[in-house]
Write an enzyme that holds these catalytic residues in place. Structure first.
Site, PDB file in Angstrom:
ATOM      1  N   VAL A 112     -42.224  82.282  -2.731  1.00  0.00           N
ATOM      2  CA  VAL A 112     -43.228  83.237  -2.483  1.00  0.00           C
ATOM      3  C   VAL A 112     -42.742  84.571  -2.044  1.00  0.00           C
ATOM      4  O   VAL A 112     -43.822  85.484  -1.549  1.00  0.00           O
ATOM      5  CB  VAL A 112     -43.804  82.488  -1.073  1.00  0.00           C
ATOM      6  CG1 VAL A 112     -44.562  81.023  -1.201  1.00  0.00           C
ATOM      7  CG2 VAL A 112     -42.547  82.271  -0.010  1.00  0.00           C
ATOM      8  N   TYR A 133     -45.380  74.206  -7.949  1.00  0.00           N
ATOM      9  CA  TYR A 133     -46.098  73.455  -7.009  1.00  0.00           C
ATOM     10  C   TYR A 133     -47.124  72.698  -7.502  1.00  0.00           C
ATOM     11  O   TYR A 133     -47.090  72.070  -8.486  1.00  0.00           O
ATOM     12  CB  TYR A 133     -46.692  74.533  -5.541  1.00  0.00           C
ATOM     13  CG  TYR A 133     -45.335  75.305  -5.224  1.00  0.00           C
ATOM     14  CD1 TYR A 133     -44.346  74.961  -4.611  1.00  0.00           C
ATOM     15  CD2 TYR A 133     -45.564  76.818  -5.275  1.00  0.00           C
ATOM     16  CE1 TYR A 133     -43.262  75.865  -4.176  1.00  0.00           C
ATOM     17  CE2 TYR A 133     -44.808  77.623  -4.868  1.00  0.00           C
ATOM     18  CZ  TYR A 133     -43.487  77.118  -4.426  1.00  0.00           C
ATOM     19  OH  TYR A 133     -42.501  78.135  -3.946  1.00  0.00           O
ATOM     20  N   LYS A 145     -34.118  76.684  -4.309  1.00  0.00           N
ATOM     21  CA  LYS A 145     -34.383  75.369  -4.398  1.00  0.00           C
ATOM     22  C   LYS A 145     -33.712  74.873  -5.588  1.00  0.00           C
ATOM     23  O   LYS A 145     -32.962  73.618  -5.775  1.00  0.00           O
ATOM     24  CB  LYS A 145     -35.547  74.601  -4.279  1.00  0.00           C
ATOM     25  CG  LYS A 145     -36.144  74.889  -2.865  1.00  0.00           C
ATOM     26  CD  LYS A 145     -37.609  74.839  -2.759  1.00  0.00           C
ATOM     27  CE  LYS A 145     -38.033  74.966  -1.116  1.00  0.00           C
ATOM     28  NZ  LYS A 145     -39.624  75.265  -1.061  1.00  0.00           N
ATOM     29  N   TYR A 199     -30.775  76.221   4.574  1.00  0.00           N
ATOM     30  CA  TYR A 199     -32.186  76.240   3.656  1.00  0.00           C
ATOM     31  C   TYR A 199     -32.777  77.584   3.751  1.00  0.00           C
ATOM     32  O   TYR A 199     -32.973  78.353   2.912  1.00  0.00           O
ATOM     33  CB  TYR A 199     -33.200  74.900   4.222  1.00  0.00           C
ATOM     34  CG  TYR A 199     -34.717  75.458   3.564  1.00  0.00           C
ATOM     35  CD1 TYR A 199     -34.926  74.947   2.169  1.00  0.00           C
ATOM     36  CD2 TYR A 199     -35.456  75.996   4.435  1.00  0.00           C
ATOM     37  CE1 TYR A 199     -36.264  75.354   1.750  1.00  0.00           C
ATOM     38  CE2 TYR A 199     -36.934  76.228   3.789  1.00  0.00           C
ATOM     39  CZ  TYR A 199     -37.096  75.665   2.612  1.00  0.00           C
ATOM     40  OH  TYR A 199     -38.449  76.074   1.856  1.00  0.00           O
ATOM     41  N   SER A 241     -38.495  80.065  -2.824  1.00  0.00           N
ATOM     42  CA  SER A 241     -38.215  78.756  -3.193  1.00  0.00           C
ATOM     43  C   SER A 241     -37.078  78.501  -4.395  1.00  0.00           C
ATOM     44  O   SER A 241     -36.926  77.470  -4.585  1.00  0.00           O
ATOM     45  CB  SER A 241     -39.505  78.267  -3.539  1.00  0.00           C
ATOM     46  OG  SER A 241     -40.025  77.545  -2.358  1.00  0.00           O
TER      47      SER A 241
HETATM   48  N1  GLN Z   1     -38.815  79.687   2.780  1.00  0.00           N
HETATM   49  C1  GLN Z   1     -40.159  79.559   2.407  1.00  0.00           C
HETATM   50  C2  GLN Z   1     -40.763  78.510   3.125  1.00  0.00           C
HETATM   51  O1  GLN Z   1     -39.923  77.568   3.675  1.00  0.00           O
HETATM   52  C3  GLN Z   1     -40.153  79.179   0.769  1.00  0.00           C
HETATM   53  C4  GLN Z   1     -41.440  78.712   0.378  1.00  0.00           C
HETATM   54  C5  GLN Z   1     -41.670  79.152  -1.132  1.00  0.00           C
HETATM   55  O2  GLN Z   1     -41.003  79.812  -1.481  1.00  0.00           O
HETATM   56  N2  GLN Z   1     -42.861  78.338  -1.598  1.00  0.00           N
HETATM   57  O3  GLN Z   1     -41.845  78.280   3.491  1.00  0.00           O
END
Ligand code: GLN
Length: 310
Positions: free
Chosen positions: A262, A244, A71, A192, A68
């Site tokens: 994650v 989050y 992002k 993505y 993530s």
């Molecule tokens: N690629 C992961 C997903 O789409 C990224 C989520 C994350 O790092 N929180 O679930």
């Protein structure tokens, strides 16, 4: 850095030893099968000061997937391409208070994702990029922002997530049905997932943190990599939405704009002072590096890094 190199090294090493004690409380993500292979005891922290001096401890050169944290990079690109008004006409800028891959309230509410750092928001951001930039362009952009030419796509992680990302596909098609995504859904999901599957290190994240801390300037060349307005927006959303549904508590207790992934990474920005990168795949229940909070809090307290330090 405000303190000398030796002192900083000691502080970073102490942070690592405090973080190690937290590791048994965490769990490696396994909903993407390839991520389950990470070593739960891996931990590293890298702090880079404005002159580019790095202080490191632990597993700072071990590659892991950015997840993530990508992002942030995609939001930077969308803001550079379209500007703040166009981006936030499709994505909100409010904390969601729910899990990063939540789908329910997306359908119940007007349909605009809460913010660009949850999956629905990030997939929408990618949908605004696909007609303007290829994955190869985004890879080059990532390398430039992280001052790291060694960043590559982790094919195993990419294939593993593409085979199991039905929830993200469901989110993306829901967004298409609501006209939030108006470009190709499959290409948006592919970009993505590729961006999430880039291999970085704690050091590359620290470098990126420093570029953001310096308002978008590459500390090595002095070149502007991002507009000042882009960086201001991104850092603010990192503070309010970067962890989050743990973002509020983290902002109060640590006060350093941070984005988690994650894969175990943390990207932190101490404005005008330093970039910090963390790797530790043992995660808390919200999906944030379990040792990272303790390590960053220690640094914040020791060095006065909280944004609103009294
Ligand atoms: N690629 C992961 C997903 O789409 C990224 C989520 C994350 O790092 N929180 O679930």
């Amino acid at each position: 850095m405000a303190v000398d190199y030796e002192t900083m090294n000691k502080i970073v090493k102490k942070a690592l030893s405090l973080g190690k004690k937290e590791l048994p409380k965490g769990r490696v993500a396994d909903y993407i099968p390839e991520l389950a292979k990470a070593r739960p005891d891996a931990l590293g922290i890298c702090v880079v000061g404005p002159d580019g001096t790095a202080c490191k401890a632990g597993d700072t050169n071990l590659p892991f997937s950015i997840q993530s944290i990508s992002k942030v990079i995609s939001l930077c690109m969308a803001l550079e391409l379209h500007g703040v008004d166009a981006v936030f006409s499709r994505v909100g800028m409010e904390p969601s208070g729910v899990a990063f891959n939540s789908i329910v309230e997306l359908d119940l509410q007007s349909g605009k994702p809460h913010n660009p750092f949850i999956n629905s928001g990030a997939i929408t951001v990618e949908s605004m990029i696909i007609d303007y930039r290829s994955f190869e362009d985004m890879l080059e952009f990532t390398r430039a922002l992280c001052l790291d030419q060694d960043i590559t796509l982790n094919r195993q992680v990419f294939n593993s997530e593409m085979a199991t990302c039905d929830r993200n596909r469901a989110i993306a098609y829901l967004l298409k049905s609501k006209n939030v995504i108006t470009t190709n859904v499959d290409s948006s999901i592919e970009l993505y997932t590729k961006m999430c599957s880039l291999n970085v290190t704690a050091e590359s994240l620290a470098n990126f943190g420093l570029v953001l801390a310096l308002g978008g300037i590459d500390p090595r060349s002095g070149k502007r990599l991002l507009k000042a307005g882009t960086v201001q927006t991104v850092k603010t959303i990192m503070l309010t939405c970067g962890m989050y549904d743990g973002s509020g508590q983290f902002a109060v207790e640590v006060g350093i704009p941070t984005k988690s992934g994650v894969g175990g990474g943390l990207l932190s920005v101490v404005d005008k002072r330093m970039g910090i990168g963390v790797y530790g795949p043992a995660l808390d229940e919200k999906g944030n590096c379990v040792a990272g909070k303790v390590m960053l809090k220690y640094l914040a307290d020791k060095l006065g890094l909280h944004l609103f330090q009294g």
